[in-house]
Design an enzyme around this catalytic site. Structure first.
Site, PDB file in Angstrom:
ATOM      1  N   SER A   1       0.819  -1.204   0.000  1.00 42.26           N
ATOM      2  CA  SER A   1       0.000   0.000   0.000  1.00 42.26           C
ATOM      3  C   SER A   1       0.859   1.262   0.000  1.00 42.26           C
ATOM      4  CB  SER A   1      -0.942  -0.056   1.208  1.00 42.26           C
ATOM      5  OG  SER A   1      -1.989   0.849   1.098  1.00 42.26           O
TER       6      SER A   1
ATOM      7  N   ASP B   1      11.173   5.190  -9.352  1.00 38.22           N
ATOM      8  CA  ASP B   1      10.886   5.773 -10.660  1.00 38.22           C
ATOM      9  C   ASP B   1      11.615   7.097 -10.868  1.00 38.22           C
ATOM     10  OD1 ASP B   1       9.346   3.690 -11.507  1.00 38.22           O
ATOM     11  OD2 ASP B   1       7.419   4.705 -11.287  1.00 38.22           O
TER      12      ASP B   1
ATOM     13  N   LYS C   1      -0.276  -4.044  -3.547  1.00 38.47           N
ATOM     14  CA  LYS C   1      -1.603  -3.482  -3.311  1.00 38.47           C
ATOM     15  C   LYS C   1      -1.640  -2.083  -3.906  1.00 38.47           C
ATOM     16  CE  LYS C   1      -4.915  -1.758  -0.073  1.00 38.47           C
ATOM     17  NZ  LYS C   1      -4.905  -0.478  -0.793  1.00 38.47           N
TER      18      LYS C   1
END
Length: 505
Positions: free
Chosen positions: A318, A329, A343
């Protein structure tokens, strides 16, 4: 709660951290669902609304008919709860659920910040069958609590509590037994993997919900984020301020077994490291749920040029995956450890009364490279698994726990490392298993009556690997060359397509 069940022979999963009764979901602020109308993705909205109204009326009629005509008198609350559970379950989304008293009480406890218990965050299936008994399953033990110090791990099953088979009682009954007066004890039978079972006696304590712990490992800052709450951003800032005073040369962010929390909290934390561009975006069929969270240079407080490694594992879920994905990223951190849980959705909790409510998925979140990791997870840049115990070592572990020898032999909680090693060697003669694990168990026993250690370099292979990463001379090249999540998913898709073609030929 959902689990990505991995190798069931895994006996020790590394550092153990906290969770809620189920994996903590990415929560948005609570709102009244009844005051908003969703955008209906149909050209004929009038026909859609007529159909919806018909089913709403039909539900009410069936409820009334059953209540009036069933052979026995039925409490309307039972019919109501059954209808609510069925409504939520029909969506086949493990995160969209009806919240009964036990779940709403857990949220209340978390908000209050403390309660009396053993520190085990748990889940339990509603349906129990002889083929698949609904035993209580541990989501995570809360760090420093009786459950944590007893060595209970995520995915352990609690077979019985004070002699009661947990598959035969409700979650409310489970919580009523586990919670109680501080200082009293409760006896559990723990099942690990397929058949490894052993007894554990826990003494109830005041359970407080932590969020961040930190300290220095020589000149490297070590930041463990346990949960993303409203207090987490300030606690992270306190840690960064402390590290700067110590002239830190590297940073390890430990997100292992961090089950998530508030999306607003993780965005604030990420903004301390990312000075521009997207942090995370949410996408939904509901226009008001589509949002892009963007970094601001004014909020960035992490000094540039400091190498960062992020520790992840199958318990990282999460909101913790949002932070790991955002740093990856943006080529700001190198991920070390094991694949995360996977998740990638956002929930809203909605109170229906003082004792119940619902929790509903309203959107999916996407990392800066526009990637959703739901049911996929985030792979580490450097995979470092914990070794598995052999069958003989499993038997030794069970016998060690059954004999209670650690408690009997723990005469000095301030044992030196030399004394710990000597005791481990002595125990090894009767309970042969990896001595590194024996030393870990001895330290955990000592921590029951002293401040728990922030880290365990003797045991923690993943933390040692992360420390090596941030000290590498070529760290900048290493992190710059790490692929984004989008690139990794595209590669995986191409590989799958190639395999399909090869199979077809």
């Amino acid at each position: 709660m959902i689990h990505s069940v991995k190798n069931e022979k895994r006996i020790w999963a590394g550092t153990l951290l906290i969770a809620l009764v189920s994996l903590i979901l990415i929560f948005l602020p609570t709102v009244s669902v009844f005051s908003q109308t969703a955008h209906i993705p149909s050209d004929d909205s009038s026909s859609y609304n007529i159909k919806r109204r018909q089913y709403i009326d039909l539900l009410g009629s069936v409820f009334d008919y059953v209540h009036r005509n069933y052979v026995d008198e039925v409490d309307p609350e039972i019919l109501y709860q059954g209808a609510m559970k069925g409504l939520m379950d029909s969506l086949e989304d493990p995160y969209t659920t009806y919240m009964d008293l036990s779940m709403t009480r857990d949220i209340s406890d978390t908000t209050a910040g403390n309660f009396g218990g053993v520190g085990l965050q748990i889940t339990k299936a509603v349906e129990s069958t002889p083929e698949k008994p609904a035993y209580v399953e541990v989501s995570h033990p809360m760090e420093g609590t009786p459950g944590y110090l007893a060595g209970i791990q995520p995915q352990d099953k609690i077979i019985s509590i004070d002699g009661t088979d947990t598959s035969t009682i409700t979650m409310d009954e489970v919580l009523n037994i586990l919670r109680g007066e501080i200082g009293t004890t409760v006896d559990l039978i723990i099942r690990r993997g397929e058949s490894m079972e052993f007894p554990v006696t826990l003494k109830r304590a005041l359970i407080e919900v932590p969020t961040v712990k930190y300290g220095m490992i020589e000149d490297i800052g070590y930041l463990r984020i346990i949960e993303f709450t409203p207090q987490t951003p300030q606690r992270v800032q306190d840690a960064l301020d402390s590290f700067q005073k110590e002239n830190f040369t590297g940073l390890v962010i430990d997100l292992r077994n961090n089950p998530g929390g508030l999306i607003t909290s993780v965005v604030e934390v990420a903004d301390k490291f990312i000075d521009k561009g997207p942090i995370v975006s949410t996408k939904s069929r509901l226009t008001y749920e589509n949002f892009m969270y963007t970094a601001s240079p004014k909020q960035t407080t992490m000094p540039k040029g400091i190498p960062i490694a992020v520790l992840i594992d199958q318990g990282s879920a999460s909101a913790s995956e949002i932070l790991a994905g955002a740093l990856k990223d943006n080529h700001l951190a190198y991920l070390v450890g094991e694949q995360t849980y996977g998740k990638g959705s956002v929930q809203k909790p909605l109170a229906l009364s003082a004792t119940d409510g619902i929790k509903i998925t309203t959107a999916r979140y996407y990392t800066p490279s526009d990637t959703n990791i739901d049911k996929i997870g985030i792979p580490p840049d450097l995979e470092v698994p914990f070794p598995e115990l052999t069958e003989q070592e499993q038997e030794s572990y069970i016998k060690l726990m059954e004999d209670g020898v650690l408690t009997k032999r723990m005469t000095n909680p301030n044992m030196s490392e030399k004394e710990i090693d000597q005791l481990a060697q002595e125990l090894y003669k009767t309970y042969p298993m990896e001595q590194r694990l024996l030393r870990r168990l001895i330290r955990l026993e000592a921590d029951k009556v002293r401040e728990p250690r922030l880290y365990d370099l003797d045991f923690d292979l993943q933390l040692n690997a992360a420390l090596e990463v941030v000290q590498r001379q070529d760290f900048d090249r290493l992190v710059a060359g790490a692929k984004t999540l989008k690139e990794l998913q595209e590669e995986a898709k191409l590989e799958e397509e190639s395999q399909d073609i090869a199979t077809a030929n």
